[in-house]
Design an enzyme around this catalytic site. Structure first.
Site, short mmCIF file in Angstrom:
data_model
loop_
_atom_site.label_atom_id
_atom_site.label_comp_id
_atom_site.label_asym_id
_atom_site.label_seq_id
_atom_site.Cartn_x
_atom_site.Cartn_y
_atom_site.Cartn_z
N CYS A 122 -29.86 14.50 -21.20
CA CYS A 122 -29.38 15.80 -20.70
C CYS A 122 -28.71 16.65 -21.77
CB CYS A 122 -28.37 15.60 -19.58
SG CYS A 122 -28.93 14.51 -18.29
N HIS B 25 -9.05 1.02 -13.26
CA HIS B 25 -9.06 2.27 -14.03
C HIS B 25 -10.27 2.35 -14.98
CE1 HIS B 25 -4.47 2.94 -13.30
NE2 HIS B 25 -5.22 3.21 -12.24
N ASP C 18 -9.25 -2.44 -21.40
CA ASP C 18 -9.54 -3.04 -22.71
C ASP C 18 -10.48 -4.25 -22.66
OD1 ASP C 18 -7.87 -5.12 -21.75
OD2 ASP C 18 -6.10 -4.25 -22.71
P1 NAD Z 1 3.09 1.11 -18.52
O1 NAD Z 1 2.97 1.42 -19.97
O2 NAD Z 1 3.54 2.19 -17.61
O3 NAD Z 1 4.13 -0.09 -18.37
C1 NAD Z 1 4.01 -1.26 -19.11
C2 NAD Z 1 5.13 -2.19 -18.70
O4 NAD Z 1 4.88 -3.41 -19.37
C3 NAD Z 1 6.53 -1.71 -19.10
O5 NAD Z 1 7.36 -1.74 -17.95
C4 NAD Z 1 6.99 -2.72 -20.15
O6 NAD Z 1 8.34 -3.07 -20.02
C5 NAD Z 1 6.10 -3.93 -19.86
N1 NAD Z 1 5.78 -4.72 -21.04
C6 NAD Z 1 5.39 -4.29 -22.26
N2 NAD Z 1 5.12 -5.33 -23.07
C7 NAD Z 1 5.35 -6.46 -22.33
C8 NAD Z 1 5.25 -7.84 -22.61
N3 NAD Z 1 4.88 -8.30 -23.80
N4 NAD Z 1 5.57 -8.71 -21.62
C9 NAD Z 1 5.97 -8.26 -20.40
N5 NAD Z 1 6.09 -6.95 -20.09
C10 NAD Z 1 5.76 -6.07 -21.04
O7 NAD Z 1 1.72 0.45 -18.03
P2 NAD Z 1 0.97 0.49 -16.61
O8 NAD Z 1 1.93 0.22 -15.53
O9 NAD Z 1 -0.23 -0.36 -16.77
O10 NAD Z 1 0.49 1.99 -16.44
C11 NAD Z 1 -0.05 2.72 -17.54
C12 NAD Z 1 -1.48 3.21 -17.45
O11 NAD Z 1 -1.94 3.20 -18.79
C13 NAD Z 1 -2.46 2.39 -16.70
O12 NAD Z 1 -3.10 3.26 -15.85
C14 NAD Z 1 -3.48 1.87 -17.76
O13 NAD Z 1 -4.79 2.17 -17.33
C15 NAD Z 1 -3.23 2.68 -18.99
N6 NAD Z 1 -3.18 1.94 -20.29
C16 NAD Z 1 -3.98 0.87 -20.52
C17 NAD Z 1 -3.91 0.16 -21.73
C18 NAD Z 1 -4.83 -1.02 -21.94
O14 NAD Z 1 -5.94 -1.04 -21.44
N7 NAD Z 1 -4.39 -2.05 -22.69
C19 NAD Z 1 -2.98 0.55 -22.71
C20 NAD Z 1 -2.18 1.67 -22.45
C21 NAD Z 1 -2.28 2.35 -21.22
#
Ligand code: NAD
Length: 252
Positions: free
Chosen positions: A159, A128, A113
């Protein structure tokens, strides 16, 4: 490894650790940006729980088989038109503040993001990739977010092929993972923020710091399978935790 202590004791210990550390690595996940209004994948109400076929929808196989449908789904999942309006939150700002204190802070982010950069952090490794760009699989020309926004199915102007978002799709290798692994082995402290640590190979990063006896801190709302290996665990929101750490670091 970590012992169960109250969050307030842990805040004191972590703030002492961060104060002392000169070189800090941060592994951030989707939970880092939920307080900016971007849903994560695995929390209740997160993208994963709403659509179980998400991993398929954002896979390289799906893109190759059906690029037009892919873009339709991809844009609805990431609400790409809105991305430009999201603002960095207290968590992103705290990491920038650490850098402003003269520390070397390398951010290894799973997020796509761009909010760490928006907060002013200068050393951000996007493991990522980024939502802000797309690339032609044929000639490697890059296109910006405005071009992606303007075209429901964006094509390469040279392309005429459907271009691919510059994010690492399921089934693709993670380009900077070796850099992340070596960083995790040489820092004074690793801070993991807002990640379920379910996504491989990124979830090996904390294991590498642990194996090198480097202090590790996890700030996450929910428990993860790796909690026990961390030196310190804070189960709380990113904003509240960073505010508490900031106050403690300024006091001590
Ligand atoms: P995930 O969704 O698997 O886990 C997110 C974790 O964050 C959860 O365990 C949750 O309990 C915790 N969480 C949520 N809100 C929180 C807060 N306010 N404070 C503290 N903890 C909080 O995310 P991940 O481990 O990053 O893996 C998911 C994949 O999804 C990644 O590969 C990522 O690239 C992608 N993704 C990215 C975005 C983004 O760019 N913002 C959004 C969604 C998914």
């Amino acid at each position: 490894m970590h012992t169960q202590t109250s969050n307030s004791n842990t805040i004191k210990q972590v703030s002492a650790l961060l104060k002392q550390a000169r070189h800090i690595a941060v592994l951030s996940g989707a939970g880092m940006s939920t307080e900016s209004g971007i849903p994560d994948f695995r929390s209740a109400g997160g993208l994963w729980t709403r659509d179980m076929s998400l991993a398929e929808a954002v896979s390289i196989d799906y893109f190759r088989a059906n690029p037009a449908e892919f873009w339709h789904t991809f844009k609805s999942i990431f609400s790409i038109k809105l991305v430009g309006n999201y603002q960095a939150n207290q968590g992103h700002q705290f990491l920038q503040w650490l850098e402003s204190q003269g520390k070397r802070v390398r951010i290894l982010t799973q997020n796509i993001d761009g909010l760490h950069q928006r907060a002013g952090s200068r050393d951000v490794v996007e493991l990522h990739g980024s939502l802000m760009k797309a690339v032609c699989p044929n000639c490697q020309s890059y296109y910006d977010l405005q071009y992606i926004r303007e075209h429901p199915v964006p094509l390469c102007l040279k392309c005429k092929q459907v271009i691919k978002p510059d994010v690492v799709l399921y089934g693709e290798p993670v380009p900077h993972i070796d850099l992340a692994f070596s960083c995790a082995a040489e820092v004074d402290c690793l801070l993991v923020m807002g990640s379920s640590l379910e996504v491989s190979p990124v979830n090996f990063i904390p294991r590498i710091s642990m194996d090198h006896q480097i202090p590790t801190v996890l700030i996450n709302l929910s428990s993860t399978r790796m909690d026990r290996g961390f030196s310190h665990v804070i189960h709380a929101g990113i904003g509240a935790s960073c505010e508490a750490l900031l106050q403690e670091m300024n006091r001590a």
